[in-house]
Design a protein around this motif. Structure first.
Motif, mmCIF file in Angstrom:
data_model
loop_
_atom_site.group_PDB
_atom_site.id
_atom_site.type_symbol
_atom_site.label_atom_id
_atom_site.label_comp_id
_atom_site.label_asym_id
_atom_site.label_seq_id
_atom_site.Cartn_x
_atom_site.Cartn_y
_atom_site.Cartn_z
ATOM 1 N N GLY A 107 -44.149 48.112 11.153
ATOM 2 C CA GLY A 107 -43.491 49.377 10.810
ATOM 3 C C GLY A 107 -42.019 49.315 11.143
ATOM 4 N N GLY B 41 -39.467 48.913 9.079
ATOM 5 C CA GLY B 41 -38.509 49.273 8.025
ATOM 6 C C GLY B 41 -37.902 50.646 8.199
ATOM 7 N N SER B 42 -38.483 51.466 9.069
ATOM 8 C CA SER B 42 -37.976 52.841 9.201
ATOM 9 C C SER B 42 -38.097 53.311 10.644
ATOM 10 N N ARG C 212 -44.645 47.921 4.393
ATOM 11 C CA ARG C 212 -45.098 47.763 2.997
ATOM 12 C C ARG C 212 -43.964 47.906 2.005
ATOM 13 N N ARG D 107 -53.422 47.046 7.386
ATOM 14 C CA ARG D 107 -54.844 47.424 7.285
ATOM 15 C C ARG D 107 -55.667 46.292 6.691
ATOM 16 N N ASN E 162 -46.209 48.999 16.204
ATOM 17 C CA ASN E 162 -45.465 50.250 16.073
ATOM 18 C C ASN E 162 -45.836 51.026 14.806
ATOM 19 N N ALA E 163 -46.331 50.318 13.787
ATOM 20 C CA ALA E 163 -46.640 51.008 12.525
ATOM 21 C C ALA E 163 -47.614 52.145 12.790
ATOM 22 N N GLY E 164 -47.404 53.252 12.111
ATOM 23 C CA GLY E 164 -48.302 54.384 12.318
ATOM 24 C C GLY E 164 -48.412 55.208 11.052
ATOM 25 N N THR F 76 -54.738 52.436 9.686
ATOM 26 C CA THR F 76 -53.375 51.945 9.953
ATOM 27 C C THR F 76 -53.182 51.743 11.451
ATOM 28 N N ASN G 131 -47.295 51.195 20.388
ATOM 29 C CA ASN G 131 -46.581 52.472 20.443
ATOM 30 C C ASN G 131 -47.598 53.596 20.257
ATOM 31 N N LYS H 61 -55.163 56.424 18.201
ATOM 32 C CA LYS H 61 -54.272 56.008 19.300
ATOM 33 C C LYS H 61 -55.091 55.822 20.584
ATOM 34 N N ILE I 66 -39.395 61.887 19.540
ATOM 35 C CA ILE I 66 -38.084 61.282 19.273
ATOM 36 C C ILE I 66 -37.904 61.466 17.767
ATOM 37 N N THR J 76 -37.641 61.387 14.024
ATOM 38 C CA THR J 76 -37.374 60.409 12.963
ATOM 39 C C THR J 76 -37.691 61.133 11.657
ATOM 40 N N TYR K 111 -39.448 60.501 8.901
ATOM 41 C CA TYR K 111 -40.788 60.582 8.351
ATOM 42 C C TYR K 111 -41.742 61.311 9.293
ATOM 43 N N ALA K 112 -41.616 61.059 10.590
ATOM 44 C CA ALA K 112 -42.515 61.738 11.537
ATOM 45 C C ALA K 112 -42.340 63.250 11.420
ATOM 46 N N TRP K 113 -41.108 63.706 11.305
ATOM 47 C CA TRP K 113 -40.900 65.156 11.251
ATOM 48 C C TRP K 113 -41.365 65.722 9.902
HETATM 49 N N1 LIG Z 1 -41.241 59.716 16.333
HETATM 50 C C1 LIG Z 1 -41.895 60.148 17.389
HETATM 51 O O1 LIG Z 1 -41.581 61.166 17.986
HETATM 52 C C2 LIG Z 1 -43.034 59.360 17.920
HETATM 53 C C3 LIG Z 1 -43.545 58.280 17.271
HETATM 54 N N2 LIG Z 1 -44.564 57.587 17.826
HETATM 55 C C4 LIG Z 1 -45.093 56.404 17.154
HETATM 56 O O2 LIG Z 1 -44.021 55.569 16.767
HETATM 57 C C5 LIG Z 1 -44.418 54.837 15.616
HETATM 58 C C6 LIG Z 1 -43.305 54.906 14.578
HETATM 59 O O3 LIG Z 1 -43.159 56.256 14.162
HETATM 60 P P1 LIG Z 1 -41.840 56.788 13.434
HETATM 61 O O4 LIG Z 1 -40.798 55.741 13.486
HETATM 62 O O5 LIG Z 1 -41.567 58.129 13.965
HETATM 63 O O6 LIG Z 1 -42.377 56.984 11.931
HETATM 64 P P2 LIG Z 1 -42.110 56.145 10.605
HETATM 65 O O7 LIG Z 1 -42.941 56.781 9.549
HETATM 66 O O8 LIG Z 1 -40.657 56.004 10.344
HETATM 67 O O9 LIG Z 1 -42.697 54.715 10.965
HETATM 68 C C7 LIG Z 1 -43.983 54.298 10.601
HETATM 69 C C8 LIG Z 1 -43.857 52.910 10.009
HETATM 70 O O10 LIG Z 1 -45.152 52.357 9.832
HETATM 71 C C9 LIG Z 1 -45.160 51.615 8.628
HETATM 72 N N3 LIG Z 1 -46.514 51.534 8.117
HETATM 73 C C10 LIG Z 1 -47.359 52.566 7.814
HETATM 74 N N4 LIG Z 1 -48.498 52.107 7.322
HETATM 75 C C11 LIG Z 1 -48.405 50.753 7.315
HETATM 76 C C12 LIG Z 1 -49.272 49.713 6.908
HETATM 77 N N5 LIG Z 1 -50.495 49.969 6.415
HETATM 78 N N6 LIG Z 1 -48.852 48.434 7.018
HETATM 79 C C13 LIG Z 1 -47.621 48.158 7.520
HETATM 80 N N7 LIG Z 1 -46.749 49.092 7.926
HETATM 81 C C14 LIG Z 1 -47.143 50.372 7.820
HETATM 82 C C15 LIG Z 1 -44.262 52.415 7.700
HETATM 83 O O11 LIG Z 1 -43.680 51.595 6.702
HETATM 84 P P3 LIG Z 1 -44.271 51.453 5.202
HETATM 85 O O12 LIG Z 1 -44.646 52.830 4.764
HETATM 86 O O13 LIG Z 1 -43.148 50.842 4.454
HETATM 87 O O14 LIG Z 1 -45.438 50.530 5.326
HETATM 88 C C16 LIG Z 1 -43.180 52.900 8.653
HETATM 89 O O15 LIG Z 1 -42.097 52.015 8.679
HETATM 90 C C17 LIG Z 1 -45.743 55.413 15.145
HETATM 91 O O16 LIG Z 1 -46.810 54.600 15.589
HETATM 92 C C18 LIG Z 1 -45.789 56.741 15.849
HETATM 93 O O17 LIG Z 1 -47.101 57.185 16.076
HETATM 94 C C19 LIG Z 1 -45.114 57.918 19.024
HETATM 95 C C20 LIG Z 1 -44.661 58.995 19.696
HETATM 96 C C21 LIG Z 1 -43.574 59.798 19.213
#
Ligand SMILES: NC(=O)C1=CN([C@@H]2O[C@H](COP(=O)(O)OP(=O)(O)OC[C@H]3O[C@@H](n4cnc5c(N)ncnc54)[C@H](OP(=O)(O)O)[C@@H]3O)[C@@H](O)[C@H]2O)C=CC1
Ligand SMILES: CCCCCCCCCCC/C=C/C(=O)SCCNC(=O)CCNC(=O)[C@H](O)C(C)(C)COP(=O)(O)OP(=O)(O)OC[C@H]1O[C@@H](n2cnc3c(N)ncnc32)[C@H](O)[C@@H]1OP(=O)(O)O
Length: 306
Positions: free
Chosen positions: A27, A29-30, A52, A80, A105-107, A128, A156, A175, A204, A206, A208-210
């Motif tokens: 994860g 890329g973002s 992805r 996955r 970290n991907a989520g 995921t 993460n 999780k 924190i 970001t 997409y999360a929001w």
């Molecule tokens: N932001 C926050 O406040 C918090 C975040 N977290 C955790 O931090 C992590 C990142 O979150 P955040 O940066 O906010 O959100 P983002 O949506 O920006 O990051 C999630 C990333 O996961 C990637 N991803 C999703 N599905 C897949 C897959 N099947 N294969 C490969 N990559 C995948 C996405 O890329 P793509 O779609 O291109 O595959 C994306 O880059 C998460 O696990 C989240 O639960 C934990 C606590 C707080």
């Protein structure tokens, strides 16, 4: 409570703290993964980003490698899919050499009423987080064990692994499963010099999360509200990066099996506590003291002893 501004939090670590480390960030890329990559590079690591969306990965790599061209590599992988994970892991080993560290970290997540979720929606989130973390961790660890190399796995997570959370049930469940994986594999693989830990950040922001967790003006909740966090603010990527750098470094080779929360006290200030009283003034506290002392005096006057 007034929102506090985040401190600059300069890195406490030398720029070579991660020299010689080759870290995979899923994860990447973002959001947090993308921003963390730059911090890892700045501390000497080479970084591999998986996701992805190829375009986003390439942009992220360019950004993170700005200070050290050639230090960041990308691959499009759906975590996955165990076949894709294994093939991409093999390619890293063959083309760049063994990883030293994996950051799961991907989520995937969105708020929804659980009774409305379809089986596919449940699976999109759980596969995921849970399957992806398991496939990635085991693909790296099998190679470390076969090569006799040490390694470090970091995931993460969120504080929901301890509290659960309504309206994000698949993510909270998945999780928690990775939290269990962290404790279990730490014990199983310590003899192979493989450490397994996790971080559980509070909010924190970001993009997409929001968009997933607070998409409308009615969806704001304690999970995303700054004034419900005792520290009075959300966390920063730099603060998370410092914890991640420490955990991936050789400074804590004896630390394994732990999930470390970093949330400004948010989890401990739930509705069952008095944490919200932080908003009261001196006058409010004087009134509270007077009222409770008066009640105490009445009760004391009724005592037969002491
Ligand atoms: N932001 C926050 O406040 C918090 C975040 N977290 C955790 O931090 C992590 C990142 O979150 P955040 O940066 O906010 O959100 P983002 O949506 O920006 O990051 C999630 C990333 O996961 C990637 N991803 C999703 N599905 C897949 C897959 N099947 N294969 C490969 N990559 C995948 C996405 O890329 P793509 O779609 O291109 O595959 C994306 O880059 C998460 O696990 C989240 O639960 C934990 C606590 C707080
Ligand atoms: C209590 C203390 C407080 C703690 C506070 C902590 C504070 C913050 C903690 C934050 C924790 C974690 C946050 C995150 O993880 S944010 C990460 C967000 N990023 C992502 O989700 C990135 C990846 N996301 C995606 O790929 C997609 O958004 C998705 C998850 C939907 C998966 O996409 P995919 O393409 O695989 O799937 P589909 O689009 O085909 O959909 C599959 C099924 O899911 C249904 N669906 C999709 N979206 C929704 C929705 N919003 N609501 C309900 N259902 C949805 C979709 O309809 C498909 O099902 P069906 O085929 O049956 O229709």
């Amino acid at each position: 409570m007034t929102a506090q501004s985040a401190p600059q939090a300069p890195s406490p670590f030398a720029s070579h703290a991660l020299a010689g480390k080759r870290v995979l960030v899923t994860g990447g890329g973002s959001g947090l993964g993308r921003a963390l990559a730059g911090h890892l590079v700045a501390h000497g690591a080479d970084v591999h980003l998986w996701g992805r969306r190829e375009g986003m990965l390439r942009e992220a790599a360019q950004e993170a490698a700005a200070g050290r061209p050639g230090s960041v590599h990308v691959a499009t992988v759906d975590i996955r899919r165990s076949d894709q994970v294994d093939e991409a892991m093999g390619a890293i080993w063959a083309e760049h050499g063994p990883l030293t560290s994996v950051f799961n970290n991907a989520g995937a997540n969105f708020i929804a009423r659980t009774e409305d979720l379809s089986p596919r929606a449940f699976e999109a989130v759980t596969s995921t987080i849970m399957d992806g973390s398991y496939f990635t961790s085991t693909a790296a660890a099998r190679r470390w064990i076969a090569d006799g190399l040490p390694g470090s796995i970091l995931s993460n997570l969120t504080t929901w692994v301890w509290t659960g959370s309504a309206f994000v049930v698949p993510a909270a469940m998945a999780k928690a499963a990775v939290h269990a994986m962290t404790m279990s594999l730490a014990a199983e693989w310590a003899r192979h010099r493989i450490r397994v830990n996790a971080v559980a950040p509070g909010p924190i922001p970001t993009d997409y999360a929001w968009a997933m967790l607070n998409p409308t003006d009615k969806s704001s909740s304690g999970a995303t509200q700054t004034d419900r966090i005792p520290a009075g603010r959300t966390g920063t990527v730099a603060e998370l990066a410092h914890l991640v750098i420490f955990l991936l470094s050789d400074a804590c080779a004896y630390l394994t099996g732990q999930t470390i929360a970093m949330d400004g006290g948010q989890m401990l200030a739930g509705p069952g506590t008095f944490a919200e009283l932080a908003k009261l003034t001196d006058a409010d506290w004087a009134e509270i003291r007077a009222q409770s002392k008066a009640a105490s005096a009445v009760s004391a006057a009724q005592r037969a002893v002491g």
